[in-house]
Scaffold this motif. Structure first.
Motif, mmCIF file in Angstrom:
data_model
loop_
_atom_site.group_PDB
_atom_site.id
_atom_site.type_symbol
_atom_site.label_atom_id
_atom_site.label_comp_id
_atom_site.label_asym_id
_atom_site.label_seq_id
_atom_site.Cartn_x
_atom_site.Cartn_y
_atom_site.Cartn_z
ATOM 1 N N LEU A 1 -6.049 6.260 2.607
ATOM 2 C CA LEU A 1 -5.739 5.754 3.937
ATOM 3 C C LEU A 1 -5.264 4.305 3.919
ATOM 4 N N TYR A 2 -5.519 3.612 2.819
ATOM 5 C CA TYR A 2 -5.144 2.204 2.696
ATOM 6 C C TYR A 2 -4.503 1.976 1.337
ATOM 7 N N GLY A 3 -3.744 0.912 1.253
ATOM 8 C CA GLY A 3 -3.165 0.515 -0.020
ATOM 9 C C GLY A 3 -1.714 0.927 -0.160
ATOM 10 N N VAL A 4 -1.061 0.243 -1.080
ATOM 11 C CA VAL A 4 0.314 0.583 -1.422
ATOM 12 C C VAL A 4 0.312 1.132 -2.841
ATOM 13 N N PRO A 5 1.181 2.097 -3.115
ATOM 14 C CA PRO A 5 1.235 2.665 -4.462
ATOM 15 C C PRO A 5 1.519 1.583 -5.503
ATOM 16 N N GLN A 6 0.728 1.578 -6.552
ATOM 17 C CA GLN A 6 0.895 0.588 -7.606
ATOM 18 C C GLN A 6 1.622 1.212 -8.794
ATOM 19 N N GLY A 7 2.218 0.366 -9.593
ATOM 20 C CA GLY A 7 2.956 0.843 -10.745
ATOM 21 C C GLY A 7 4.410 1.135 -10.434
ATOM 22 N N LEU A 8 4.791 0.940 -9.178
ATOM 23 C CA LEU A 8 6.171 1.126 -8.753
ATOM 24 C C LEU A 8 6.682 -0.201 -8.210
ATOM 25 N N VAL A 9 7.970 -0.390 -8.192
ATOM 26 C CA VAL A 9 8.564 -1.644 -7.737
ATOM 27 C C VAL A 9 8.307 -1.881 -6.254
ATOM 28 N N LEU A 10 8.275 -0.845 -5.471
ATOM 29 C CA LEU A 10 8.157 -0.981 -4.024
ATOM 30 C C LEU A 10 6.789 -1.484 -3.565
ATOM 31 N N GLY A 11 5.730 -1.112 -4.247
ATOM 32 C CA GLY A 11 4.372 -1.509 -3.855
ATOM 33 C C GLY A 11 4.193 -3.018 -3.722
ATOM 34 N N PRO A 12 4.542 -3.794 -4.744
ATOM 35 C CA PRO A 12 4.384 -5.246 -4.632
ATOM 36 C C PRO A 12 5.228 -5.872 -3.518
ATOM 37 N N ILE A 13 6.417 -5.358 -3.293
ATOM 38 C CA ILE A 13 7.266 -5.899 -2.230
ATOM 39 C C ILE A 13 6.626 -5.619 -0.869
ATOM 40 N N LEU A 14 6.077 -4.437 -0.696
ATOM 41 C CA LEU A 14 5.400 -4.112 0.558
ATOM 42 C C LEU A 14 4.173 -5.006 0.746
ATOM 43 N N PHE A 15 3.445 -5.282 -0.332
ATOM 44 C CA PHE A 15 2.294 -6.177 -0.231
ATOM 45 C C PHE A 15 2.735 -7.581 0.175
ATOM 46 N N LEU A 16 3.810 -8.057 -0.409
ATOM 47 C CA LEU A 16 4.350 -9.378 -0.073
ATOM 48 C C LEU A 16 4.667 -9.456 1.421
ATOM 49 N N LEU A 17 5.289 -8.420 1.963
ATOM 50 C CA LEU A 17 5.630 -8.400 3.393
ATOM 51 C C LEU A 17 4.380 -8.296 4.268
ATOM 52 N N TYR A 18 3.391 -7.572 3.786
ATOM 53 C CA TYR A 18 2.134 -7.400 4.519
ATOM 54 C C TYR A 18 1.399 -8.726 4.680
ATOM 55 N N THR A 19 1.468 -9.584 3.671
ATOM 56 C CA THR A 19 0.715 -10.837 3.677
ATOM 57 C C THR A 19 1.548 -12.053 4.083
ATOM 58 N N ALA A 20 2.804 -11.861 4.440
ATOM 59 C CA ALA A 20 3.694 -12.988 4.747
ATOM 60 C C ALA A 20 3.150 -13.875 5.864
#
Length: 158
Positions: free
Chosen positions: A110-129
């Motif tokens: 229910l929470y979190g972004v998929p890790q090990g893929l390029v998209l996960g870190p970018i989504l985290f960056l946008l989440y915490t901006a």
């Protein structure tokens, strides 16, 4: 999708300028070089520099999907089929533990972004901006690298 998202973010100047991770030509060195001169300048001026380091525990696992999707829509201007794709990407995920001879029951993610893929870190960056903007509003100087945030406060010496 990752390349298209990053291109959109760059074209519209939506990437946080004080975030050094997951961006071309930005690194831990960029983060250090962003903060160190401010510390040295404060000390050379006889002031006090206070550096606070924030390391978010299990940061990628704590991303709330609905908040992230709302940020993608409002802060990044994504909508229609693109937002629907991200909704689908984050929805209906499951996880389980597998051992050599058995595996656990599946549970919904229910929470979190998929890790090990390029998209996960970018989504985290946008989440915490917004965190960096919030820190600035309190007259502090932030710089982030992945899930680590440095916050500098310069105080006049007595």
């Amino acid at each position: 999708m990752s390349q298209q998202l990053v291109a959109h973010l760059k074209e519209n100047d939506l990437l946080p300028d004080r975030q050094s991770a997951y961006r071309a030509h930005h690194s831990t060195e960029t983060a250090v070089l962003s903060v160190l001169p401010d510390i040295l300048l404060a000390l050379d001026s006889g002031n006090i520099a206070v550096l606070t380091l924030l390391d978010l525990s299990a940061a990628f696992d704590s991303v709330d999907h609905s908040t992230l999707l709302q940020r993608l829509q409002t802060a990044c201007g994504l909508g229609g089929p693109v937002l629907a794709w991200f909704t689908s990407y984050l929805s209906n995920r499951t996880q389980y533990v597998r051992l050599p001879t058995t595996r656990s029951a599946e549970s919904a993610v229910l929470y979190g972004v998929p890790q090990g893929l390029v998209l996960g870190p970018i989504l985290f960056l946008l989440y915490t901006a917004d965190l960096l903007q919030l820190i600035r509003r309190h007259h502090l100087h932030p710089h982030a690298y992945a899930d680590d945030t440095q916050t500098l406060r310069v105080l006049s010496s007595v």
